[in-house]
Every structure is written in structure tokens, then in C-alpha cells.
Design an enzyme around this catalytic site. Structure first.
Site, PDB file in Angstrom:
ATOM      1  N   ARG A  16      24.410  -3.148  -6.473  1.00 56.22           N
ATOM      2  CA  ARG A  16      24.975  -2.105  -5.600  1.00 56.22           C
ATOM      3  C   ARG A  16      23.935  -1.680  -4.563  1.00 56.22           C
ATOM      4  NH1 ARG A  16      23.054   2.972  -7.897  1.00 56.22           N
ATOM      5  NH2 ARG A  16      22.603   2.778 -10.113  1.00 56.22           N
ATOM      6  N   ASP A  63      16.084  -7.247 -16.838  1.00 51.43           N
ATOM      7  CA  ASP A  63      15.300  -6.047 -16.545  1.00 51.43           C
ATOM      8  C   ASP A  63      14.006  -6.532 -15.905  1.00 51.43           C
ATOM      9  OD1 ASP A  63      13.531  -3.919 -16.587  1.00 51.43           O
ATOM     10  OD2 ASP A  63      14.053  -3.272 -18.623  1.00 51.43           O
ATOM     11  N   SER A 142       9.016   2.789   0.800  1.00 54.03           N
ATOM     12  CA  SER A 142       9.797   3.974   1.165  1.00 54.03           C
ATOM     13  C   SER A 142       8.926   4.884   2.031  1.00 54.03           C
ATOM     14  CB  SER A 142      10.203   4.743  -0.098  1.00 54.03           C
ATOM     15  OG  SER A 142      10.688   6.033   0.221  1.00 54.03           O
ATOM     16  N   TYR A 154       7.254   8.234  -7.903  1.00 56.39           N
ATOM     17  CA  TYR A 154       7.926   7.342  -6.941  1.00 56.39           C
ATOM     18  C   TYR A 154       7.046   7.084  -5.713  1.00 56.39           C
ATOM     19  CZ  TYR A 154      11.887   5.731  -4.001  1.00 56.39           C
ATOM     20  OH  TYR A 154      12.742   5.014  -3.188  1.00 56.39           O
ATOM     21  N   LYS A 158       5.670   3.516  -4.525  1.00 58.31           N
ATOM     22  CA  LYS A 158       6.027   2.950  -3.222  1.00 58.31           C
ATOM     23  C   LYS A 158       4.793   2.701  -2.363  1.00 58.31           C
ATOM     24  CE  LYS A 158      10.460   2.408  -3.581  1.00 58.31           C
ATOM     25  NZ  LYS A 158      10.928   1.044  -3.917  1.00 58.31           N
TER      26      LYS A 158
HETATM   27  P1  NAP Z   1      20.495   2.283  -6.176  1.00 52.15           P
HETATM   28  O1  NAP Z   1      21.799   2.455  -5.458  1.00 52.15           O
HETATM   29  O2  NAP Z   1      20.142   3.224  -7.282  1.00 52.15           O
HETATM   30  O3  NAP Z   1      20.438   0.771  -6.704  1.00 52.15           O
HETATM   31  C1  NAP Z   1      19.319   0.319  -7.426  1.00 52.15           C
HETATM   32  C2  NAP Z   1      19.727  -0.902  -8.229  1.00 52.15           C
HETATM   33  O4  NAP Z   1      18.568  -1.332  -8.983  1.00 52.15           O
HETATM   34  C3  NAP Z   1      20.834  -0.603  -9.241  1.00 52.15           C
HETATM   35  O5  NAP Z   1      21.820  -1.614  -9.219  1.00 52.15           O
HETATM   36  C4  NAP Z   1      20.080  -0.583 -10.566  1.00 52.15           C
HETATM   37  O6  NAP Z   1      20.829  -0.988 -11.692  1.00 52.15           O
HETATM   38  C5  NAP Z   1      18.992  -1.615 -10.310  1.00 52.15           C
HETATM   39  N1  NAP Z   1      17.916  -1.498 -11.268  1.00 52.15           N
HETATM   40  C6  NAP Z   1      17.335  -0.360 -11.745  1.00 52.15           C
HETATM   41  N2  NAP Z   1      16.400  -0.642 -12.664  1.00 52.15           N
HETATM   42  C7  NAP Z   1      16.382  -2.002 -12.790  1.00 52.15           C
HETATM   43  C8  NAP Z   1      15.637  -2.903 -13.583  1.00 52.15           C
HETATM   44  N3  NAP Z   1      14.711  -2.468 -14.448  1.00 52.15           N
HETATM   45  N4  NAP Z   1      15.875  -4.221 -13.454  1.00 52.15           N
HETATM   46  C9  NAP Z   1      16.823  -4.683 -12.604  1.00 52.15           C
HETATM   47  N5  NAP Z   1      17.561  -3.881 -11.807  1.00 52.15           N
HETATM   48  C10 NAP Z   1      17.345  -2.552 -11.905  1.00 52.15           C
HETATM   49  O7  NAP Z   1      19.267   2.340  -5.159  1.00 52.15           O
HETATM   50  P2  NAP Z   1      19.194   2.055  -3.573  1.00 52.15           P
HETATM   51  O8  NAP Z   1      19.301   3.343  -2.880  1.00 52.15           O
HETATM   52  O9  NAP Z   1      20.071   0.912  -3.213  1.00 52.15           O
HETATM   53  O10 NAP Z   1      17.650   1.620  -3.465  1.00 52.15           O
HETATM   54  C11 NAP Z   1      17.230   0.258  -3.468  1.00 52.15           C
HETATM   55  C12 NAP Z   1      15.725   0.204  -3.221  1.00 52.15           C
HETATM   56  O11 NAP Z   1      15.408   0.845  -1.985  1.00 52.15           O
HETATM   57  C13 NAP Z   1      14.907   0.927  -4.287  1.00 52.15           C
HETATM   58  O12 NAP Z   1      13.701   0.241  -4.516  1.00 52.15           O
HETATM   59  C14 NAP Z   1      14.636   2.264  -3.647  1.00 52.15           C
HETATM   60  O13 NAP Z   1      13.497   2.881  -4.190  1.00 52.15           O
HETATM   61  C15 NAP Z   1      14.444   1.859  -2.194  1.00 52.15           C
HETATM   62  N6  NAP Z   1      14.660   2.938  -1.245  1.00 52.15           N
HETATM   63  C16 NAP Z   1      15.859   3.589  -1.160  1.00 52.15           C
HETATM   64  C17 NAP Z   1      16.013   4.623  -0.233  1.00 52.15           C
HETATM   65  C18 NAP Z   1      17.313   5.363  -0.080  1.00 52.15           C
HETATM   66  O14 NAP Z   1      17.334   6.334   0.702  1.00 52.15           O
HETATM   67  N7  NAP Z   1      18.385   4.996  -0.763  1.00 52.15           N
HETATM   68  C19 NAP Z   1      14.951   4.989   0.586  1.00 52.15           C
HETATM   69  C20 NAP Z   1      13.739   4.316   0.464  1.00 52.15           C
HETATM   70  C21 NAP Z   1      13.606   3.290  -0.452  1.00 52.15           C
HETATM   71  P3  NAP Z   1      21.674   0.084 -12.563  1.00 52.15           P
HETATM   72  O15 NAP Z   1      22.799   0.487 -11.701  1.00 52.15           O
HETATM   73  O16 NAP Z   1      22.074  -0.665 -13.771  1.00 52.15           O
HETATM   74  O17 NAP Z   1      20.708   1.205 -12.839  1.00 52.15           O
END
Ligand code: NAP
Length: 253
Positions: A16, A63, A142, A154, A158
Site C-alpha cells: 500500500r 519481514d 524523510s 524515526y 531516516k
Molecule cells: P504506509 O502506508 O504505512 O506503508 C508502509 C508499508 O510497509 C505497509 O504496507 C507495511 O505493511 C509495510 N511494512 C511495515 N513493516 C514492514 C516490515 N517489517 N517488512 C515488510 N514490510 C513492512 O507508509 P507510507 O506512508 O507509504 O511510507 C512508505 C515509506 O516512506 C516509509 O519508509 C516512510 O517512512 C517513508 N515516508 C513517508 C512519508 C509520508 O508522509 N507518508 C514521508 C516521509 C517518508 P503493514 O501494512 O503490514 O504494516
């Protein structure tokens, strides 16, 4: 790759959010995509979307913080899709709290998924890149790497992703492998929706506040990051390495 051979990309956390958008974009760019997430069945929607668009994809449950699971997953990907030469370390979690309330478990969980996960998955994939004398590594950092209240774990993870990226660029450049990091600002996903919930505001209200503070006057969407990944893994980006690209709607980061 310069000779046009079909390449295999692994995207972690691709069930997702940002990871799903990256996986779909790489699928439409012509990569065979290993859609990796904790639970294999949760990858079904991303895999179906890639296949429906004419691409090739494989759902892989692992994982990223589990050394044996990562090794098994990469062996399976190499066997079923071919040796992976692109890895996008996107899997992530948040366990926000002010320092005095942050538990050791919250610290370790975040470090394990982001940093240990990126280390393990990249280490497992790099031998295929070195064999191919070509590869692309993209790590999700990030703007929180620069410090963010309530995110000691976090932001440290990052910032660590940036150091990891620069070192990978130094070590692997001689094998035709580039490593870069993307540092997103606010991207609308379930992760940021959960942040809004924790702060006690509606997601729409939260997004409107962030958009008003952002120079381009909108929040980010997963495709903003997917587009940047598409560039960084392209053949033409072979001279871009060890960089951190802030994709944040402005220069604040
Ligand atoms: P998200 O919607 O929470 O999606 C994260 C995905 O990673 C989920 O499908 C989750 O699976 C999976 N995941 C978590 N732990 C895992 C593990 N141990 N092994 C394999 N998969 C795992 O997050 P997002 O917003 O798309 O963020 C994606 C990346 O961008 C992250 O690294 C985040 O820190 C970075 N980021 C996001 C933002 C933002 O504003 N959204 C900003 C800066 C950086 P489950 O659903 O099963 O938990």
C-alpha cells in the site's frame, strides 16, 4: 540496463501507500516487480494492478528485519522473476512519542524495520547487482531526518538511511551500481492518516494545514515519490549517486 534487458526490481512495503505506487510505476516502466510486504496476501492488489496494466509482478511475504526471511525472499525472487538488480527500501513504520515516553521497544521496532531492513535487503540483492555489473538502490528517507518533535526513533532512522545510502554509493559505484535516497515531505497515505488520528484532527483538516504551509500549496501524493524513483532507477540516471533528493513541495528541507 544499456542493452535493454528486462530488469527485476524489489520494492519493500509495496502492499500500500508509497510502496504500492512505486511498484506500479516500475511495472509500467518495464521492470518485473517483486512486491514485498509483511503479509504476502496483502500484496494482491498491487500485483493485480501491475498485471492488469500488462506488467509482470510477484507477491512476496517477508519481514525485512528478519535476516532469514529476507534471504529466502531474495532467493525466491531470483528463481521466479530473475536476479534482482533494483531495490527500493520503502518498508517503514512509525512509533511516535516524546523521548521521555518512548519505550525501548518503540526505538528498536523503528530501527529494525527502516535501518536493519534496508541493510538486510540491500545486502541480499547486491550480489546480483555486482554479478550484473549494474544496479540501482533507492532508500526512503524523510524530511524528519532533519529532526522532528516526537520522532527521536524515526528521525534517527531516516538520517541513518542517508548515511547508508552515501556509503553504498561509495562501495558499489565501481560495479555500475548507484545508490540514492528520497526524502519525502508530507505524503497522504495511511501512515500520515494515523498521525492525524494521534493528533486528534481529521485527515482533511491535517492535509489542509500542511498544504497551506507548503510552497506548492498542496500535500504530496504517492505518485510524486514514484516519479522520482522512476528517474533514479533509469539508465540515464547512472551518474547520479549518493544523493538525497527532498521531494517536499518546496526547499524548506
Ligand atoms: P504506509 O502506508 O504505512 O506503508 C508502509 C508499508 O510497509 C505497509 O504496507 C507495511 O505493511 C509495510 N511494512 C511495515 N513493516 C514492514 C516490515 N517489517 N517488512 C515488510 N514490510 C513492512 O507508509 P507510507 O506512508 O507509504 O511510507 C512508505 C515509506 O516512506 C516509509 O519508509 C516512510 O517512512 C517513508 N515516508 C513517508 C512519508 C509520508 O508522509 N507518508 C514521508 C516521509 C517518508 P503493514 O501494512 O503490514 O504494516
Amino acid at each position: 540496463m544499456a542493452d535493454g534487458t528486462r530488469q527485476v526490481a524489489v520494492v519493500s512495503g509495496a502492499a500500500r501507500g508509497i510502496g504500492a505506487a512505486i511498484a506500479k510505476r516500475l511495472g509500467s516502466d518495464g521492470f518485473a516487480v517483486a512486491v514485498l510486504d509483511l503479509d504476502e496476501s496483502s500484496c494482491a492488489d498491487t500485483v493485480s494492478a501491475i498485471r492488469a496494466a500488462g506488467g509482470e509482478a510477484l507477491a512476496v511475504g517477508a519481514d525485512v528485519s528478519d535476516e532469514a526471511a529476507v534471504a529466502t525472499a531474495v532467493d525466491r525472487i531470483a528463481g521466479e522473476l530473475g536476479p534482482p538488480t533494483v531495490v527500493v527500501n520503502n518498508a517503514g513504520i512509525t512509533r511516535d512519542n516524546l523521548l521521555f515516553k518512548m519505550s525501548v521497544d518503540d526505538w528498536d521496532a523503528v530501527m529494525n524495520v527502516h535501518l536493519r531492513g534496508a541493510f538486510l535487503l540491500t545486502r541480499a540483492v547486491q550480489k546480483h547487482m555486482v554479478d550484473a555489473r549494474w544496479g540501482r538502490i533507492v532508500n526512503l528517507s524523510s524530511i524528519s531526518a532533519l529532526g522532528n518533535r516526537g520522532q527521536a526513533n524515526y528521525s534517527a532512522a531516516k538520517a541513518g538511511m542517508q548515511g547508508l545510502t552515501k556509503t553504498l554509493a561509495l562501495e558499489l559505484g565501481q560495479f555500475g551500481v548507484t545508490a540514492n535516497a528520497i526524502a519525502p515531505g508530507f505524503i497522504a497515505t495511511e501512515m500520515t492518516e494515523a498521525t492525524a488520528q494521534r493528533l486528534g484532527v481529521s485527515f482533511d483538516e491535517f492535509k489542509a494545514t500542511i498544504a497551506a504551509e507548503t510552497p506548492v500549496r498542496r500535500v504530496g501524493v504517492p505518485d510524486d515519490i514514484a516519479h522520482t524513483v522512476s528517474f533514479l532507477v533509469s539508465e540515464g540516471a547512472g551518474y547520479v549517486s549518493g544523493q538525497v533528493i527532498y521531494v517536499a513541495g518546496g526547499p524548506k528541507a
